[in-house]
Design a protein around this motif. Sequence first.
Motif, PDB file in Angstrom:
ATOM      1  N   GLY A   1       0.832  -1.188   0.000  1.00 41.00           N
ATOM      2  CA  GLY A   1       0.000   0.000   0.000  1.00 41.00           C
ATOM      3  C   GLY A   1       0.868   1.239   0.000  1.00 41.00           C
ATOM      4  O   GLY A   1       2.033   1.209  -0.398  1.00 41.00           O
ATOM      5  N   GLU A   2       0.298   2.343   0.404  1.00 38.52           N
ATOM      6  CA  GLU A   2       1.071   3.571   0.467  1.00 38.52           C
ATOM      7  C   GLU A   2       0.535   4.450   1.577  1.00 38.52           C
ATOM      8  O   GLU A   2      -0.622   4.358   1.971  1.00 38.52           O
ATOM      9  N   ALA A   3       1.397   5.255   2.106  1.00 40.48           N
ATOM     10  CA  ALA A   3       1.019   6.205   3.143  1.00 40.48           C
ATOM     11  C   ALA A   3       1.189   7.600   2.568  1.00 40.48           C
ATOM     12  O   ALA A   3       2.122   7.856   1.820  1.00 40.48           O
ATOM     13  N   THR A   4       0.266   8.494   2.899  1.00 39.92           N
ATOM     14  CA  THR A   4       0.374   9.872   2.437  1.00 39.92           C
ATOM     15  C   THR A   4       0.444  10.795   3.643  1.00 39.92           C
ATOM     16  O   THR A   4      -0.266  10.605   4.629  1.00 39.92           O
ATOM     17  N   TRP A   5       1.314  11.781   3.546  1.00 37.32           N
ATOM     18  CA  TRP A   5       1.537  12.732   4.626  1.00 37.32           C
ATOM     19  C   TRP A   5       1.455  14.140   4.058  1.00 37.32           C
ATOM     20  O   TRP A   5       1.909  14.382   2.947  1.00 37.32           O
ATOM     21  N   PRO A   6       0.924  15.103   4.820  1.00 44.51           N
ATOM     22  CA  PRO A   6       0.847  16.469   4.310  1.00 44.51           C
ATOM     23  C   PRO A   6       2.236  17.078   4.144  1.00 44.51           C
ATOM     24  O   PRO A   6       3.055  17.019   5.058  1.00 44.51           O
ATOM     25  N   ASN A   7       2.520  17.600   2.966  1.00 40.11           N
ATOM     26  CA  ASN A   7       3.786  18.293   2.670  1.00 40.11           C
ATOM     27  C   ASN A   7       5.028  17.430   2.843  1.00 40.11           C
ATOM     28  O   ASN A   7       6.125  17.949   3.043  1.00 40.11           O
ATOM     29  N   CYS A   8       4.876  16.102   2.792  1.00 38.93           N
ATOM     30  CA  CYS A   8       6.039  15.212   2.943  1.00 38.93           C
ATOM     31  C   CYS A   8       5.894  14.045   1.965  1.00 38.93           C
ATOM     32  O   CYS A   8       5.544  12.933   2.351  1.00 38.93           O
ATOM     33  N   PRO A   9       6.147  14.313   0.668  1.00 40.91           N
ATOM     34  CA  PRO A   9       6.031  13.227  -0.307  1.00 40.91           C
ATOM     35  C   PRO A   9       7.139  12.193  -0.120  1.00 40.91           C
ATOM     36  O   PRO A   9       8.250  12.534   0.307  1.00 40.91           O
ATOM     37  N   ALA A  10       6.831  10.954  -0.408  1.00 45.45           N
ATOM     38  CA  ALA A  10       7.827   9.875  -0.280  1.00 45.45           C
ATOM     39  C   ALA A  10       8.981  10.129  -1.241  1.00 45.45           C
ATOM     40  O   ALA A  10       8.764  10.480  -2.402  1.00 45.45           O
ATOM     41  N   PRO A  11      10.217   9.978  -0.781  1.00 43.82           N
ATOM     42  CA  PRO A  11      11.365  10.190  -1.671  1.00 43.82           C
ATOM     43  C   PRO A  11      11.493   9.071  -2.692  1.00 43.82           C
ATOM     44  O   PRO A  11      11.052   7.944  -2.462  1.00 43.82           O
ATOM     45  N   ASP A  12      12.103   9.397  -3.825  1.00 45.52           N
ATOM     46  CA  ASP A  12      12.420   8.390  -4.838  1.00 45.52           C
ATOM     47  C   ASP A  12      13.736   7.747  -4.428  1.00 45.52           C
ATOM     48  O   ASP A  12      14.811   8.204  -4.789  1.00 45.52           O
ATOM     49  N   THR A  13      13.640   6.690  -3.621  1.00 44.22           N
ATOM     50  CA  THR A  13      14.838   6.075  -3.048  1.00 44.22           C
ATOM     51  C   THR A  13      15.712   5.380  -4.089  1.00 44.22           C
ATOM     52  O   THR A  13      16.887   5.139  -3.836  1.00 44.22           O
ATOM     53  N   ALA A  14      15.147   5.064  -5.268  1.00 37.27           N
ATOM     54  CA  ALA A  14      15.930   4.385  -6.302  1.00 37.27           C
ATOM     55  C   ALA A  14      16.659   5.371  -7.215  1.00 37.27           C
ATOM     56  O   ALA A  14      17.472   4.961  -8.047  1.00 37.27           O
ATOM     57  N   LYS A  15      16.402   6.672  -7.060  1.00 37.87           N
ATOM     58  CA  LYS A  15      17.068   7.670  -7.905  1.00 37.87           C
ATOM     59  C   LYS A  15      18.566   7.643  -7.648  1.00 37.87           C
ATOM     60  O   LYS A  15      19.014   7.659  -6.505  1.00 37.87           O
ATOM     61  N   ARG A  16      19.349   7.592  -8.743  1.00 45.54           N
ATOM     62  CA  ARG A  16      20.802   7.525  -8.627  1.00 45.54           C
ATOM     63  C   ARG A  16      21.400   8.922  -8.753  1.00 45.54           C
ATOM     64  O   ARG A  16      21.023   9.683  -9.633  1.00 45.54           O
ATOM     65  N   LEU A  17      22.326   9.224  -7.859  1.00 44.78           N
ATOM     66  CA  LEU A  17      23.023  10.500  -7.892  1.00 44.78           C
ATOM     67  C   LEU A  17      24.488  10.265  -8.211  1.00 44.78           C
ATOM     68  O   LEU A  17      25.106   9.335  -7.693  1.00 44.78           O
ATOM     69  N   SER A  18      25.046  11.130  -9.055  1.00 49.58           N
ATOM     70  CA  SER A  18      26.467  11.106  -9.374  1.00 49.58           C
ATOM     71  C   SER A  18      27.179  12.135  -8.509  1.00 49.58           C
ATOM     72  O   SER A  18      26.525  12.998  -7.908  1.00 49.58           O
ATOM     73  N   PRO A  19      28.495  12.068  -8.413  1.00 49.66           N
ATOM     74  CA  PRO A  19      29.217  13.031  -7.592  1.00 49.66           C
ATOM     75  C   PRO A  19      28.826  14.469  -7.939  1.00 49.66           C
ATOM     76  O   PRO A  19      28.716  14.832  -9.102  1.00 49.66           O
ATOM     77  N   GLY A  20      28.586  15.260  -6.882  1.00 55.40           N
ATOM     78  CA  GLY A  20      28.187  16.656  -7.061  1.00 55.40           C
ATOM     79  C   GLY A  20      26.690  16.870  -7.067  1.00 55.40           C
ATOM     80  O   GLY A  20      26.226  18.006  -6.939  1.00 55.40           O
ATOM     81  N   GLN A  21      25.902  15.815  -7.210  1.00 51.79           N
ATOM     82  CA  GLN A  21      24.444  15.951  -7.238  1.00 51.79           C
ATOM     83  C   GLN A  21      23.856  15.809  -5.838  1.00 51.79           C
ATOM     84  O   GLN A  21      24.371  15.058  -5.012  1.00 51.79           O
ATOM     85  N   SER A  22      22.742  16.533  -5.606  1.00 50.33           N
ATOM     86  CA  SER A  22      22.030  16.498  -4.322  1.00 50.33           C
ATOM     87  C   SER A  22      20.564  16.211  -4.564  1.00 50.33           C
ATOM     88  O   SER A  22      20.047  16.436  -5.655  1.00 50.33           O
ATOM     89  N   GLU A  23      19.902  15.755  -3.511  1.00 50.86           N
ATOM     90  CA  GLU A  23      18.453  15.517  -3.560  1.00 50.86           C
ATOM     91  C   GLU A  23      17.853  15.930  -2.230  1.00 50.86           C
ATOM     92  O   GLU A  23      18.353  15.552  -1.162  1.00 50.86           O
ATOM     93  N   LYS A  24      16.771  16.722  -2.281  1.00 50.19           N
ATOM     94  CA  LYS A  24      16.041  17.095  -1.065  1.00 50.19           C
ATOM     95  C   LYS A  24      14.973  16.041  -0.832  1.00 50.19           C
ATOM     96  O   LYS A  24      14.250  15.672  -1.756  1.00 50.19           O
TER      97      LYS A  24
END
Length: 196
Positions: A140-163
């Motif tokens: 299932g899924e949980a929903t929270w106000p103003n707190c969307p679930a992060p894309d945990t599978a997103k890949r970051l290369s050196p120098g990249q950030s994710e909020k």
Amino acid sequence: MRTWTRAVPAAMGAVVLAVVLSGCNGTDSAGGGNSGSDSSKEKTTYRLGEASPPQESTMQKSKDSKFTVTPTKVETGTKADMDKSGLDKNKDDGPQVPVYVWATVTHKSGKAMEVGDMDDDLVVKTDKGERTKALIVIMGEATWPNCPAPDTAKRLSPGQSEKICQAFLIPEGQKAAAVQLSQGFYKDPLEWPAGS
């Protein structure tokens, strides 16, 4: 080993897993966090918005890669947030409320890393000394106000950030005292007091 499971749609709400950590004096290890006189000189307390020192990945795919975590905001949710979340309540856990933690994860060096590999060691410590890891939704899924679930599978290369924003569950009546970043069994966790 990483235990995050991606949310799978379900008709009857969401089944959730929240891990409560326990240890001697609030550390991950039974032997405490001191590994020698040098560790006592290392800075372990930070202000919200202040980045952690570079952390080394323990994941096989990104071994030796480095990243930082910067918690920026901590907010305790309400019973109404819990009621509207879509989570099935576990009566054994008693009444709980969410705590939302906003953070920035930054890949510093090495092989590309998944966002979920960088935020996996975040912990919320309550004013009663309980420690809990981020909520893991199994089905299932949980929903929270103003707190969307992060894309945990997103890949970051050196120098990249994710909020990101993560939800943690704490017993109703307790308050979030700090965000911690575990550093394994032999080092004290890093800590960002919630009011800082």
